[in-house]
Scaffold this active site. Structure first.
Site, mmCIF file in Angstrom:
data_model
loop_
_atom_site.group_PDB
_atom_site.id
_atom_site.type_symbol
_atom_site.label_atom_id
_atom_site.label_comp_id
_atom_site.label_asym_id
_atom_site.label_seq_id
_atom_site.Cartn_x
_atom_site.Cartn_y
_atom_site.Cartn_z
ATOM 1 N N HIS A 224 85.468 -12.913 31.552
ATOM 2 C CA HIS A 224 84.690 -12.212 30.522
ATOM 3 C C HIS A 224 85.353 -10.864 30.214
ATOM 4 O O HIS A 224 84.787 -9.791 30.458
ATOM 5 C CB HIS A 224 83.278 -12.014 31.072
ATOM 6 C CG HIS A 224 82.237 -11.634 30.072
ATOM 7 N ND1 HIS A 224 82.327 -10.515 29.276
ATOM 8 C CD2 HIS A 224 81.063 -12.217 29.766
ATOM 9 C CE1 HIS A 224 81.233 -10.435 28.526
ATOM 10 N NE2 HIS A 224 80.451 -11.464 28.808
ATOM 11 N N GLU A 321 87.074 -13.636 25.533
ATOM 12 C CA GLU A 321 86.949 -14.317 26.820
ATOM 13 C C GLU A 321 87.677 -15.651 26.785
ATOM 14 O O GLU A 321 87.616 -16.373 25.791
ATOM 15 C CB GLU A 321 85.460 -14.541 27.130
ATOM 16 C CG GLU A 321 84.651 -13.256 27.073
ATOM 17 C CD GLU A 321 83.150 -13.502 27.030
ATOM 18 O OE1 GLU A 321 82.685 -14.442 27.700
ATOM 19 O OE2 GLU A 321 82.451 -12.763 26.317
HETATM 20 O O1 BG6 Z 1 75.274 -8.969 29.666
HETATM 21 P P1 BG6 Z 1 76.053 -10.127 30.258
HETATM 22 O O2 BG6 Z 1 75.223 -10.981 31.167
HETATM 23 O O3 BG6 Z 1 77.295 -9.653 30.920
HETATM 24 O O4 BG6 Z 1 76.469 -11.046 29.067
HETATM 25 C C1 BG6 Z 1 77.015 -10.494 27.932
HETATM 26 C C2 BG6 Z 1 77.354 -11.551 26.914
HETATM 27 O O5 BG6 Z 1 78.358 -12.376 27.432
HETATM 28 C C3 BG6 Z 1 78.902 -13.270 26.486
HETATM 29 O O6 BG6 Z 1 79.904 -14.008 27.099
HETATM 30 C C4 BG6 Z 1 77.838 -14.191 25.994
HETATM 31 O O7 BG6 Z 1 78.376 -15.038 25.014
HETATM 32 C C5 BG6 Z 1 76.681 -13.386 25.441
HETATM 33 O O8 BG6 Z 1 75.646 -14.264 25.030
HETATM 34 C C6 BG6 Z 1 76.183 -12.396 26.459
HETATM 35 O O9 BG6 Z 1 75.168 -11.594 25.893
#
Ligand code: BG6
Length: 325
Positions: A224, A321
């Site tokens: 991510h 990502e």
């Molecule tokens: O706040 P988190 O749990 O790290 O996620 C952030 C975002 O991560 C992304 O990968 C998702 O597609 C989103 O839907 C999500 O809101």
């Protein structure tokens, strides 16, 4: 057999370039590996508006913490919130930080001192919540589902199993195994190995998931990555023609579509999965760098920017990502 990989390469105004690559290499039904590499082919030619960082001379001496001795260029220190982090430094001037909590690479500085990754200002370093920034893991679940959002790997302590020197540059391997916490959500025995290697001009990571259970499991995963950016100037090239699952407006019921744009920009909220992502994307971070993301084996990509949902910082980053969703 799958063979996913990812490559990001950032190009400054001058000849410079930065590469990130992350292959995902399943070895069998029960075993999968996912390398990722960030590469800066020409550290001396990377341009940046920030002042050039002073070069470190030579190799960092052998570091010892407690009983453990690490390879040259690898050290463990106390990070934010007192959480342990690994500092890896290349004798060629690049450096990175990896928190053991979540095996999260929170910083990767190229030799001119520019950090290409971004940590959100609301990130907490308390060992309770995932670190929101850098390169968090999503494993064994991407997004919402039966267990916690994006799975538990970003919310557990990993350990260091190895450190080494590769062609003069440092590398570390972190490990995560199932425990009662992971078992409470996902009742399987597994081993995750995550290798992070800093080269003269690159940072590479390899993720390998092994099924150590006596029953099969399936999972999905993503890196991510939070990339530092100026959102009004950001564009991503290479996704034209991909099948899309647009999570805006309803993340629980994504809209199927097809990307028609040569360049995806971020004029507002973006949360979109791209299926069958190409082997290479090009990201203009709006800060004078072009980042080429080459992907072999991570089959999907996700673009995310929260826009006004995170008013304090949305202008300063974009998430590109690499995923297998
Ligand atoms: O706040 P988190 O749990 O790290 O996620 C952030 C975002 O991560 C992304 O990968 C998702 O597609 C989103 O839907 C999500 O809101």
């Amino acid at each position: 057999m799958l063979a996913p990989s990812l490559l990001l390469r950032a190009l400054g105004k001058a000849p410079p370039s930065t590469e990130v690559s992350a292959p995902l290499l399943p070895r069998s039904q029960a075993e999968m590996a996912a390398p990722c590499a960030l590469t800066l082919p020409s550290p001396l030619s990377v341009s940046s508006s920030s002042p050039r960082r002073s070069r470190r001379s030579g190799v960092v001496a052998m570091a010892s913490v407690g009983q453990k001795v690490y390879a040259p260029g690898v050290a463990v220190s106390e990070g934010n919130g007192g959480l342990p982090k690994i500092d890896i430094k290349s004798p060629h001037g690049s450096e990175a930080e990896i928190y053991l909590f979540g095996a999260c690479v929170t910083s990767w500085k190229v030799p001119n001192g520019k950090d290409l990754l971004f940590v959100r200002p609301d990130a907490v370093f308390n060992g309770q919540k995932p670190i929101s920034g850098g390169i968090p893991h999503c494993f064994p679940q991407f997004g919402p589902g039966p267990m916690q959002q994006h799975g538990f790997a970003r919310n557990m302590n990993w350990s260091i199993t190895d450190s080494e020197v590769i062609e003069g540059d440092p590398a570390v391997t972190l490990e995560l195994k199932d425990d009662s916490y992971s078992r409470s959500m996902w009742d399987f025995s597994f081993q995750a190995l995550y290798k992070v290697a800093l080269h003269s001009t690159s940072l590479s990571t390899t993720l390998k998931i092994t099924n150590t259970d006596d029953k099969p499991f399936s999972f999905n995963s993503a890196l991510h990555s939070y990339i530092r950016a100026s959102i009004s100037g950001v564009s991503v090239k290479g996704l034209k023609g991909c099948k899309t699952l647009n999570k805006d407006p309803d993340p629980t019921n994504p809209l199927e579509g097809k990307e028609e744009r040569e360049e995806v920009t971020f004029p507002g909220f973006v949360d979109c999965v791209y299926l069958g992502a190409p082997s290479e994307l090009t990201l203009d971070n709006g800060l004078g760098d072009k980042i080429v993301i080459s992907n072999a084996n991570w089959s999907d990509a996700v673009l995310w920017n929260p826009h006004l949902q995170m008013e304090a910082c949305y202008k300063d980053f974009v998430c590109v990502e690499n995923a297998k969703v």
